[in-house]
Design a protein around this motif. Structure first.
Motif, short mmCIF file in Angstrom:
data_model
loop_
_atom_site.label_atom_id
_atom_site.label_comp_id
_atom_site.label_asym_id
_atom_site.label_seq_id
_atom_site.Cartn_x
_atom_site.Cartn_y
_atom_site.Cartn_z
N SER A 221 -36.36 9.04 -10.26
CA SER A 221 -37.18 9.05 -9.06
C SER A 221 -36.38 9.28 -7.79
N SER A 222 -35.15 8.83 -7.75
CA SER A 222 -34.37 8.89 -6.52
C SER A 222 -32.90 8.89 -6.86
N ASN A 223 -32.09 9.45 -5.97
CA ASN A 223 -30.65 9.37 -6.12
C ASN A 223 -30.10 8.10 -5.49
N ILE A 224 -30.97 7.33 -4.86
CA ILE A 224 -30.56 6.09 -4.20
C ILE A 224 -30.54 4.95 -5.20
N GLY A 225 -29.46 4.18 -5.20
CA GLY A 225 -29.36 3.00 -6.06
C GLY A 225 -29.52 1.73 -5.26
N VAL A 226 -29.69 0.63 -5.98
CA VAL A 226 -29.84 -0.68 -5.36
C VAL A 226 -28.93 -1.66 -6.09
N ASN A 227 -28.24 -2.51 -5.33
CA ASN A 227 -27.44 -3.58 -5.91
C ASN A 227 -28.35 -4.75 -6.26
N TYR A 228 -28.28 -5.16 -7.52
CA TYR A 228 -29.11 -6.25 -8.02
C TYR A 228 -28.21 -7.47 -8.24
N GLY A 229 -28.14 -8.34 -7.20
CA GLY A 229 -27.40 -9.59 -7.30
C GLY A 229 -28.32 -10.72 -7.70
N PHE B 213 -27.37 -2.46 -0.52
CA PHE B 213 -27.25 -3.89 -0.76
C PHE B 213 -28.28 -4.59 0.12
N SER B 214 -29.22 -5.32 -0.50
CA SER B 214 -29.35 -5.59 -1.92
C SER B 214 -30.84 -5.66 -2.26
N LEU B 215 -31.14 -5.91 -3.53
CA LEU B 215 -32.54 -5.95 -3.94
C LEU B 215 -33.27 -7.12 -3.30
N PHE B 216 -32.68 -8.32 -3.37
CA PHE B 216 -33.33 -9.54 -2.85
C PHE B 216 -32.46 -10.22 -1.80
N PRO C 82 -22.69 -17.98 -0.13
CA PRO C 82 -22.03 -18.80 0.90
C PRO C 82 -21.78 -17.99 2.16
N GLY C 83 -21.40 -18.70 3.22
CA GLY C 83 -21.02 -18.02 4.45
C GLY C 83 -22.10 -18.09 5.51
N PRO C 84 -21.96 -17.30 6.58
CA PRO C 84 -22.94 -17.31 7.68
C PRO C 84 -24.30 -16.82 7.22
N GLY C 85 -25.28 -16.98 8.08
CA GLY C 85 -26.67 -16.71 7.70
C GLY C 85 -26.93 -15.30 7.20
N THR C 86 -26.23 -14.32 7.78
CA THR C 86 -26.47 -12.95 7.34
C THR C 86 -26.20 -12.76 5.86
N GLU C 87 -25.28 -13.52 5.30
CA GLU C 87 -24.93 -13.35 3.89
C GLU C 87 -26.14 -13.52 2.98
N ARG C 88 -27.12 -14.27 3.41
CA ARG C 88 -28.30 -14.54 2.57
C ARG C 88 -29.50 -13.66 2.93
N HIS C 89 -29.25 -12.63 3.76
CA HIS C 89 -30.38 -11.84 4.26
C HIS C 89 -30.09 -10.35 4.29
N TRP C 90 -29.73 -9.79 3.15
CA TRP C 90 -29.52 -8.34 3.06
C TRP C 90 -30.59 -7.67 2.21
N GLY C 91 -31.58 -8.42 1.75
CA GLY C 91 -32.50 -7.91 0.75
C GLY C 91 -33.51 -6.91 1.27
N LEU C 92 -33.95 -6.06 0.35
CA LEU C 92 -35.11 -5.22 0.59
C LEU C 92 -36.40 -5.97 0.29
#
Length: 391
Positions: free
Chosen positions: A20-28, A316-319, A325-335
Motif C-alpha cells: 500500500s505504501s513505501n512508508i513504514g512505521v516503528n512498532y514499539g 516513529f511511532s505507531l502508538f 522513560p525520560g521527559p514527556g515527549t518520549e511518551r508522545h510520538w504516536g500516530l
C-alpha cells in the motif's frame, strides 16, 4: 513443480508486490495499555503501511505478520551483539531461531544489529562499538549459509555519529569511531549493497535552537527561508534534507559516496511537558504529512546532494508508549492512541490532499517557555549543531 503451483506462487508474489505504501512505521511496545499484537497489525494494515520495524524478534508478531503484505525489519538487541561477534555458531543459532521459522512467509527485509550502538559512550558501549561490524558480518554469513540473499543487514545509528553537520559539505564522522568503526561498516554496507540506517529527528535541533532555525524550515514549509551551503552551493528548504546530506557528505569523504540511506526513525512529538517547545498535535501532523508526501512522490525527490534517489522511511511511532522513560515527549510520538484511534488524520500513502484533512487544534507552545528548561535531548543538539542555520 507443477504449472499450477508455479502460477499460484506467481499470484502470491504479484499480490505482495502491490504494497500500500513505501512508508513504514516503528512498532514499539513500551506501554501497559497497548492493543494486542493481533490488533496492532490489523491497524497497520488498515493504515496502509508498507513496512514495519519491530525492536526485537517477537515470535507472535512475526507469525502474525506472515498474513500481511508488510515488509518487516527485525532488530537484534544490543546485549546480543558481542556474543554474535565472538562466535559464528551463536549467529547461526540466532538466524535459525528468529528468521527461518517465519521466512519467507513473513517478508523479512532488514535485520538491524542493535539500536544506536555508537551513542553508548561507556566501557560496555565501547566493546559494542568494536563488535558491531564483526557481528553484522557473522549474521550475513549465517544468511548466506541458508541461501537467503534478499535480507539486508544494517544498524540504526543516531545523528551523533557525526562530529559536525553544518554546513552539510563540512560534515565528518566523529574521530573516535571514524577509522575503527565507520570505515569497516561502510565497506560492509557497500559490499553487501545494504543501506545506511539513520534515526533523524529535526524536532530536536529546532526545539533547542528555535531562535536560529525557523519552525517552517523544520516542518518542510521553508520555501521562504532557504539556506545555502557555501561549500557545495546546494540550497536547502528543510532541515531534514540538511541533516541527511551531512551524512552523505561524511560518507563520501571516506570513499563511499553511493551508499543509500534508510530513515529508520523520524517523527515529531504530539505532546510533552509544558517546557518542551513545539511538542503539539498540529506540528506533529504537519511534519509527518509533509514527510509522507515528500517521500512518496514519484519520481522520488531525494535530497539536494542526491536528487531523484528514493529514501525508504519509517515513522516513529505507531502508538504513544506510556512506559518510556525520560521527559514527556518520549511518551508522545504516536500516530495512534493506545485504543487504536488516530491522534490526528494521516495518510501513509501520501495520496490524500492536505486540504482534505480535518482541522487541528491551535498550538500554544511554539514559543520558548519563560522558565527553567528541561534538558530535553541535549545529546541530539550536540550531535546536530545547526546554530549557523539562520533562516
Amino acid at each position: 513443480m507443477s504449472t499450477v503451483a508455479i502460477f499460484l506462487i506467481f499470484l502470491l508474489l504479484l499480490s505482495r508486490s502491490k504494497a500500500s505504501s513505501n512508508i513504514g512505521v516503528n512498532y514499539g511496545q513500551l506501554g501497559n495499555n497497548l492493543p494486542s499484537p493481533h490488533r496492532s497489525i490489523e491497524l497497520l494494515t488498515t493504515m496502509k503501511a508498507g513496512r514495519v520495524k519491530i525492536y526485537d524478534a517477537n515470535p507472535e508478531i512475526l507469525r502474525l505478520l506472515s498474513n500481511t503484505k508488510l515488509k518487516v525489519s527485525i532488530m537484534i538487541p544490543n546485549n546480543e551483539i558481542s556474543g554474535i561477534a565472538a562466535n559464528q555458531s551463536i549467529a547461526d543459532e540466532w538466524v535459525r531461531n528468529n528468521v527461518l521459522p517465519y521466512y519467507p512467509n513473513t517478508m523479512i527485509r532488514y535485520l538491524l544489529m542493535g539500536n544506536e550502538v555508537l551513542s553508548y559512550n561507556s566501557e560496555q558501549g565501547h566493546q559494542m562499538w568494536r563488535d558491531l561490524v564483526p557481528a553484522m558480518r557473522s549474521i550475513e554469513r549465517s544468511l548466506r549459509a541458508q541461501n537467503i540473499r534478499d535480507i539486508k543487514i544494517g544498524t540504526p545509528l543516531a545523528m551523533d555519529v557525526l562530529q559536525s553537520t553544518f554546513p552539510p559539505s563540512s560534515s565528518a564522522f566523529r574521530s573516535d569511531i571514524r577509522d575503527s568503526v565507520m570505515v569497516p561498516m561502510l565497506k560492509f554496507l557497500d559490499q553487501t549493497k545494504s543501506f545506511f540506517f539513520i534515526d533523524v529527528y529535526p524536532y530536536f535541533p529546532w526545539s533547542m535552537n528555535s531562535y536560529n532555525i525557523s519552525l517552517e524550515f523544520a516542518l518542510f514549509r521553508g520555501n521562504s527561508s532557504r539556506t545555502r551551503d557555501p561549500g557545495s552551493g546546494l540550497v536547502y528548504t528543510n532541515l531534514l534534507d540538511q541533516m541527511l546530506d551531512s551524512l552523505i557528505f561524511a560518507m563520501a569523504k571516506l570513499g563511499y559516496p553511493d551508499i543509500n540511506l534508510v530513515i529508520s526513525e523520524t517523527g515529531w512529538p504530539n505532546s510533552g511537558d509544558r517546557e518542551e517547545l513545539g511538542a503539539n498535535t498540529i506540528n506533529a501532523a504537519t511534519y509527518n504529512r509533509n514527510l509522507i508526501q515528500r517521500m512518496t512522490t514519484k519520481p522520488p525527490i531525494g535530497t539536494p546532494a542526491r536528487p531523484g534517489v528514493a529514501i525508504p522511511t519509517f515513522i516513529f511511532s505507531l502508538f504513544d508508549e506510556n512506559q518510556k522513560p525520560g521527559p514527556g515527549t518520549e511518551r508522545h510520538w504516536g500516530l495512534l492512541h493506545p485504543d487504536g484511534t488516530p491522534i490526528y488524520d494521516i495518510d501513509l500513502t501520501g495520496k490524500q490532499p492536505m486540504k482534505d484533512f480535518a482541522a487541528l487544534p491551535a498550538s500554544n507552545n511554539n514559543k520558548p517557555f519563560k522558565g527553567k528548561m528541561l534538558g530535553v535531548a541535549a545529546r541530539e543538539v550536540e550531535e546536530t549543531d545547526l546554530s549557523e542555520n539562520c533562516t
